[in-house]
Design a protein around this motif. Structure first.
Motif, PDB file in Angstrom:
ATOM      1  N   UNK A 140       0.833  -1.205   0.000  1.00  0.00           N
ATOM      2  CA  UNK A 140       0.000   0.000   0.000  1.00  0.00           C
ATOM      3  C   UNK A 140       0.868   1.257   0.000  1.00  0.00           C
ATOM      4  N   UNK A 141       1.959   1.225   0.739  1.00  0.00           N
ATOM      5  CA  UNK A 141       2.849   2.390   0.802  1.00  0.00           C
ATOM      6  C   UNK A 141       3.529   2.635  -0.537  1.00  0.00           C
ATOM      7  N   UNK A 142       3.903   1.573  -1.229  1.00  0.00           N
ATOM      8  CA  UNK A 142       4.492   1.740  -2.562  1.00  0.00           C
ATOM      9  C   UNK A 142       3.555   2.493  -3.483  1.00  0.00           C
ATOM     10  N   UNK A 143       2.311   2.050  -3.519  1.00  0.00           N
ATOM     11  CA  UNK A 143       1.341   2.699  -4.410  1.00  0.00           C
ATOM     12  C   UNK A 143       1.081   4.144  -3.994  1.00  0.00           C
ATOM     13  N   UNK A 144       0.949   4.354  -2.683  1.00  0.00           N
ATOM     14  CA  UNK A 144       0.698   5.709  -2.201  1.00  0.00           C
ATOM     15  C   UNK A 144       1.878   6.623  -2.501  1.00  0.00           C
ATOM     16  N   UNK A 145       3.092   6.133  -2.263  1.00  0.00           N
ATOM     17  CA  UNK A 145       4.280   6.954  -2.495  1.00  0.00           C
ATOM     18  C   UNK A 145       4.425   7.322  -3.960  1.00  0.00           C
ATOM     19  N   UNK A 146       4.138   6.382  -4.848  1.00  0.00           N
ATOM     20  CA  UNK A 146       4.201   6.683  -6.284  1.00  0.00           C
ATOM     21  C   UNK A 146       3.200   7.772  -6.650  1.00  0.00           C
ATOM     22  N   UNK A 147       1.999   7.676  -6.070  1.00  0.00           N
ATOM     23  CA  UNK A 147       0.970   8.690  -6.308  1.00  0.00           C
ATOM     24  C   UNK A 147       1.417  10.060  -5.807  1.00  0.00           C
ATOM     25  N   UNK A 148       1.904  10.096  -4.578  1.00  0.00           N
ATOM     26  CA  UNK A 148       2.324  11.361  -3.978  1.00  0.00           C
ATOM     27  C   UNK A 148       3.503  11.957  -4.735  1.00  0.00           C
ATOM     28  N   UNK A 149       4.447  11.113  -5.116  1.00  0.00           N
ATOM     29  CA  UNK A 149       5.620  11.590  -5.854  1.00  0.00           C
ATOM     30  C   UNK A 149       5.206  12.165  -7.208  1.00  0.00           C
ATOM     31  N   UNK A 150       4.297  11.487  -7.904  1.00  0.00           N
ATOM     32  CA  UNK A 150       3.845  11.956  -9.213  1.00  0.00           C
ATOM     33  C   UNK A 150       3.101  13.280  -9.106  1.00  0.00           C
ATOM     34  N   UNK A 151       2.335  13.440  -8.005  1.00  0.00           N
ATOM     35  CA  UNK A 151       1.577  14.682  -7.823  1.00  0.00           C
ATOM     36  C   UNK A 151       2.494  15.846  -7.488  1.00  0.00           C
ATOM     37  N   UNK A 152       3.650  15.544  -6.877  1.00  0.00           N
ATOM     38  CA  UNK A 152       4.628  16.589  -6.588  1.00  0.00           C
ATOM     39  C   UNK A 152       4.276  17.516  -5.456  1.00  0.00           C
ATOM     40  N   UNK A 153       3.371  17.077  -4.558  1.00  0.00           N
ATOM     41  CA  UNK A 153       2.946  17.947  -3.457  1.00  0.00           C
ATOM     42  C   UNK A 153       3.261  17.353  -2.086  1.00  0.00           C
ATOM     43  N   UNK A 154       4.073  16.301  -2.054  1.00  0.00           N
ATOM     44  CA  UNK A 154       4.417  15.689  -0.781  1.00  0.00           C
ATOM     45  C   UNK A 154       3.277  14.878  -0.212  1.00  0.00           C
ATOM     46  N   UNK A 155       3.380  14.549   1.055  1.00  0.00           N
ATOM     47  CA  UNK A 155       2.334  13.766   1.701  1.00  0.00           C
ATOM     48  C   UNK A 155       2.799  13.155   3.001  1.00  0.00           C
ATOM     49  N   UNK A 156       1.937  12.300   3.552  1.00  0.00           N
ATOM     50  CA  UNK A 156       2.194  11.658   4.834  1.00  0.00           C
ATOM     51  C   UNK A 156       1.883  10.165   4.727  1.00  0.00           C
ATOM     52  N   UNK A 157       2.790   9.328   5.230  1.00  0.00           N
ATOM     53  CA  UNK A 157       2.505   7.905   5.398  1.00  0.00           C
ATOM     54  C   UNK A 157       2.732   7.591   6.875  1.00  0.00           C
ATOM     55  N   UNK A 158       1.718   7.001   7.504  1.00  0.00           N
ATOM     56  CA  UNK A 158       1.771   6.700   8.938  1.00  0.00           C
ATOM     57  C   UNK A 158       1.479   5.217   9.122  1.00  0.00           C
ATOM     58  N   UNK A 159       2.433   4.495   9.679  1.00  0.00           N
ATOM     59  CA  UNK A 159       2.287   3.062   9.900  1.00  0.00           C
ATOM     60  C   UNK A 159       1.935   2.799  11.364  1.00  0.00           C
ATOM     61  N   UNK A 160       0.831   2.114  11.585  1.00  0.00           N
ATOM     62  CA  UNK A 160       0.465   1.730  12.945  1.00  0.00           C
ATOM     63  C   UNK A 160       1.195   0.436  13.267  1.00  0.00           C
ATOM     64  N   UNK A 161       2.178   0.522  14.154  1.00  0.00           N
ATOM     65  CA  UNK A 161       2.940  -0.663  14.529  1.00  0.00           C
ATOM     66  C   UNK A 161       2.417  -1.161  15.876  1.00  0.00           C
ATOM     67  N   UNK A 162       3.212  -1.097  16.913  1.00  0.00           N
ATOM     68  CA  UNK A 162       2.846  -1.594  18.234  1.00  0.00           C
ATOM     69  C   UNK A 162       4.039  -1.340  19.146  1.00  0.00           C
ATOM     70  N   UNK A 163       3.814  -1.372  20.447  1.00  0.00           N
ATOM     71  CA  UNK A 163       4.966  -1.361  21.345  1.00  0.00           C
ATOM     72  C   UNK A 163       5.860  -2.564  21.049  1.00  0.00           C
ATOM     73  N   UNK A 164       5.277  -3.587  20.435  1.00  0.00           N
ATOM     74  CA  UNK A 164       6.049  -4.783  20.097  1.00  0.00           C
ATOM     75  C   UNK A 164       6.834  -4.620  18.803  1.00  0.00           C
ATOM     76  N   UNK A 165       6.825  -3.415  18.251  1.00  0.00           N
ATOM     77  CA  UNK A 165       7.855  -3.017  17.290  1.00  0.00           C
ATOM     78  C   UNK A 165       9.199  -2.923  18.012  1.00  0.00           C
ATOM     79  N   UNK A 166       9.147  -2.590  19.290  1.00  0.00           N
ATOM     80  CA  UNK A 166      10.348  -2.307  20.081  1.00  0.00           C
ATOM     81  C   UNK A 166      10.679  -3.380  21.109  1.00  0.00           C
ATOM     82  N   UNK A 167       9.689  -4.113  21.581  1.00  0.00           N
ATOM     83  CA  UNK A 167       9.906  -5.058  22.675  1.00  0.00           C
ATOM     84  C   UNK A 167       9.146  -6.351  22.397  1.00  0.00           C
ATOM     85  N   UNK A 168       9.738  -7.496  22.741  1.00  0.00           N
ATOM     86  CA  UNK A 168       9.103  -8.786  22.452  1.00  0.00           C
ATOM     87  C   UNK A 168       7.972  -9.102  23.425  1.00  0.00           C
ATOM     88  N   UNK A 169       7.159 -10.068  23.053  1.00  0.00           N
ATOM     89  CA  UNK A 169       6.125 -10.586  23.939  1.00  0.00           C
ATOM     90  C   UNK A 169       5.993 -12.086  23.711  1.00  0.00           C
TER      91      UNK A 169
END
Length: 234
Positions: free
Chosen positions: A91-120
């Motif tokens: 999804x980010x690939x497609x969004x980034x290509x769209x944003x890059x082609x439009x030439x106006x920048x943008x935001x991509x926000x990934x919802x990870x988890x505290x378990x991005x940083x610590x195991x469980x």
């Protein structure tokens, strides 16, 4: 690079926005089954065409498991990795290509988890996927910054949502002795951080992971299992 970051399209797509954090974040709703990859990611382009642009992508769709590492089947491992890591990548690939082609920048926000940083314990595939998404976030931030596209992660702790078995639970009535704030989070508290990162005010913030966890990470990954407040005393 856009001259002004605030010029990016104000259209947002939120994956997995049918409940919980995604529903609270949603300013544009996408019912997206990310187990059907890579075809499902095409909905990003379809929605962008329908909505007239794309300025913000929130990768929220996710799934998990609770099972000992040695018992996790290949099919379950692949399901979790597909939804939690492959989906955001595509999804980010497609969004980034769209944003890059439009030439106006943008935001991509990934919802990870505290378990991005610590195991469980019992969350091997989930932790692997979220850890991978955390590092993917940083690489994307490096590569896309010249296009005015910021990429950040939001890492929730225990949030009162259907995924944590707390649908229709008021988190302010629940007690979590091992969490400094003393309770689970509300999905709207995660959405507030997402909204900030999606705004023009966050133009200089990229490659970061924002923990929204009531202080859980400073206590360790098993904090939510502590049964008393005795740790608060010296």
């Amino acid at each position: 690079m856009p001259e002004r970051y605030e010029d990016y399209d104000r259209v947002a797509i939120v994956t997995g926005a049918d409940s919980g954090i995604g529903k609270a974040c949603a300013v544009a709703l996408a019912e997206l089954d990310l187990t059907r990859l890579p075809e499902a990611a095409a909905v990003i382009d379809e929605l962008a065409d329908r909505l007239g642009g794309l300025g913000v992508l929130v990768n929220n769709a996710g799934t998990g498991l609770s099972e000992p590492f040695v018992d996790v089947s290949w099919a379950k491992w692949r399901e979790v990795l597909a939804v939690d890591l492959d989906g955001p990548f595509l999804c980010s690939q497609r969004a980034a290509r769209r944003m890059r082609a439009a030439g106006r920048g943008g935001r991509i926000i990934n919802i990870t988890s505290v378990h991005e940083h610590a195991p469980r314990v019992g969350s091997s595939a989930y932790c692997a996927a979220k850890g991978g998404l955390g590092l993917l976030t940083k690489v994307m931030a490096q590569e896309l910054s010249a296009d005015g596209i910021t990429v950040n992660a939001v890492a929730p702790g225990e949030i009162a949502t259907p995924m944590t078995g707390q649908e229709d639970v008021d988190p302010f009535t629940q007690h979590r002795p091992g969490v400094p704030v003393g309770r689970p989070g509300d999905a709207r508290e995660v959405a507030a951080v997402v909204a900030m990162l999606a705004s023009p005010a966050a133009a200089y913030v990229t490659g970061a992971s924002w923990a929204v966890d009531g202080g859980m990470l400073v206590m360790g990954p098993q904090a939510s299992a502590l049964a008393s407040d005795s740790w608060r005393s010296v």
